[in-house]
Design a protein around this motif. Structure first.
Motif, PDB file in Angstrom:
ATOM      1  N   MET A 148       0.800  -1.225   0.000  1.00 47.16           N
ATOM      2  CA  MET A 148       0.000   0.000   0.000  1.00 47.16           C
ATOM      3  C   MET A 148       0.833   1.277   0.000  1.00 47.16           C
ATOM      4  O   MET A 148       0.287   2.369  -0.098  1.00 47.16           O
ATOM      5  N   GLY A 149       2.129   1.128   0.180  1.00 47.53           N
ATOM      6  CA  GLY A 149       3.003   2.282   0.029  1.00 47.53           C
ATOM      7  C   GLY A 149       3.205   3.129   1.256  1.00 47.53           C
ATOM      8  O   GLY A 149       3.758   4.230   1.167  1.00 47.53           O
ATOM      9  N   PHE A 150       2.794   2.651   2.439  1.00 45.84           N
ATOM     10  CA  PHE A 150       3.013   3.439   3.653  1.00 45.84           C
ATOM     11  C   PHE A 150       3.086   2.522   4.869  1.00 45.84           C
ATOM     12  O   PHE A 150       2.692   1.359   4.822  1.00 45.84           O
ATOM     13  N   ASP A 151       3.639   3.087   5.957  1.00 46.54           N
ATOM     14  CA  ASP A 151       3.658   2.407   7.243  1.00 46.54           C
ATOM     15  C   ASP A 151       2.448   2.831   8.057  1.00 46.54           C
ATOM     16  O   ASP A 151       1.825   3.862   7.790  1.00 46.54           O
ATOM     17  N   LEU A 152       2.125   2.062   9.080  1.00 50.01           N
ATOM     18  CA  LEU A 152       1.049   2.462   9.983  1.00 50.01           C
ATOM     19  C   LEU A 152       1.382   3.825  10.582  1.00 50.01           C
ATOM     20  O   LEU A 152       2.416   3.986  11.228  1.00 50.01           O
ATOM     21  N   PRO A 153       0.514   4.814  10.404  1.00 47.37           N
ATOM     22  CA  PRO A 153       0.798   6.140  10.950  1.00 47.37           C
ATOM     23  C   PRO A 153       0.293   6.341  12.381  1.00 47.37           C
ATOM     24  O   PRO A 153       0.507   7.408  12.964  1.00 47.37           O
ATOM     25  N   ASN A 154      -0.351   5.342  12.943  1.00 46.36           N
ATOM     26  CA  ASN A 154      -0.968   5.480  14.266  1.00 46.36           C
ATOM     27  C   ASN A 154       0.066   5.735  15.358  1.00 46.36           C
ATOM     28  O   ASN A 154       1.163   5.160  15.338  1.00 46.36           O
ATOM     29  N   ASP A 155      -0.287   6.563  16.321  1.00 44.60           N
ATOM     30  CA  ASP A 155       0.514   6.684  17.529  1.00 44.60           C
ATOM     31  C   ASP A 155       0.473   5.354  18.271  1.00 44.60           C
ATOM     32  O   ASP A 155      -0.515   4.607  18.182  1.00 44.60           O
ATOM     33  N   THR A 156       1.537   5.058  19.004  1.00 48.07           N
ATOM     34  CA  THR A 156       1.603   3.794  19.737  1.00 48.07           C
ATOM     35  C   THR A 156       1.925   4.049  21.203  1.00 48.07           C
ATOM     36  O   THR A 156       2.585   5.032  21.556  1.00 48.07           O
ATOM     37  N   ILE A 157       1.442   3.141  22.046  1.00 48.84           N
ATOM     38  CA  ILE A 157       1.699   3.181  23.483  1.00 48.84           C
ATOM     39  C   ILE A 157       2.308   1.844  23.870  1.00 48.84           C
ATOM     40  O   ILE A 157       1.669   0.794  23.692  1.00 48.84           O
ATOM     41  N   GLU A 158       3.544   1.867  24.359  1.00 48.25           N
ATOM     42  CA  GLU A 158       4.204   0.631  24.767  1.00 48.25           C
ATOM     43  C   GLU A 158       3.772   0.288  26.192  1.00 48.25           C
ATOM     44  O   GLU A 158       4.032   1.030  27.141  1.00 48.25           O
TER      45      GLU A 158
END
Length: 217
Positions: A148-158
């Protein structure tokens, strides 16, 4: 006008992933996935987990993906995703012993493309929380970018970082054990179907809720 020296000075302040995210937003900000790149203004978080054929995100393959919504202090099990993929070639006995998914269990599984479509539709632009969430995101991105040409743009919480921060406040005399089961035990959270994507996602969601409290019960 900003010259080359300005960019050289700026570069160390930005990680490669941030530059990539900006580039992805520029390229896809007006396309069918534009909503994924919009800033999230809601109050929901999505717990996510992947089961894979190994622990190296560069070579492992996806077996299953699960996600569940967290809202208003509750885990919304009715709003969840649990997708099994077609059995990959690298599905071997040693990994089957961990996640207990045999090739026969994955018969009729989704293609990677269909699984990613379902995942993106489910999570939208909401923040993602998980234990070792960077691994899960890296696994998804390894398939997502070529397709799809992109990475997941979501913010993440470890989850483990949040746990470590909270435990330093709650029990400063102790060194926190950041293993999944140890964290669940300390937070008095039942471990649901360990080493299944859905079970680990739900358990992660419950741990996240415990870590929103002001005291450890």
């Amino acid at each position: 006008m900003r010259g080359e020296s300005w960019w050289k000075n700026m570069w160390p302040q930005w990680s490669r992933s941030k530059w990539r995210r900006l580039r992805d937003r520029y390229r896809h900000g007006l396309g069918p996935y534009a909503h994924l790149f919009a800033a999230y203004a809601g109050d929901q978080v999505v717990a996510i987990d992947c089961e894979t054929t190994g622990l190296d995100s560069r070579t492992a393959e996806l077996v299953s993906i699960a996600a569940v919504v967290i809202k208003d202090g509750r885990v919304l099990s009715s709003q969840s995703l649990d997708v099994k993929l077609m059995p990959p070639d690298s599905l071997k006995e040693d990994t089957i012993r961990i996640h207990r998914l045999r090739p026969v269990d994955l018969e009729g599984g989704e293609s990677v493309r269909d699984a990613l479509d379902a995942l993106l539709a489910f999570i939208g632009n909401r923040p993602l929380v998980g234990w070792c969430v960077a691994f899960d995101v890296a696994m998804i991105n390894r398939y997502l970018r070529p397709l799809m040409g992109f990475d997941l743009p979501n913010d993440t919480i470890e989850l483990s970082a949040l746990y470590q921060k909270k435990m330093r406040y709650w029990q400063p005399e102790m060194t926190p054990d950041l293993r999944f089961d140890a964290m669940a035990g300390a937070l008095q959270v039942p471990v649901m179907e360990r080493h299944t994507a859905r079970g680990d996602a739900v358990t992660s969601a419950l741990m996240y809720l415990q870590l929103q409290k002001s005291t450890l019960n």
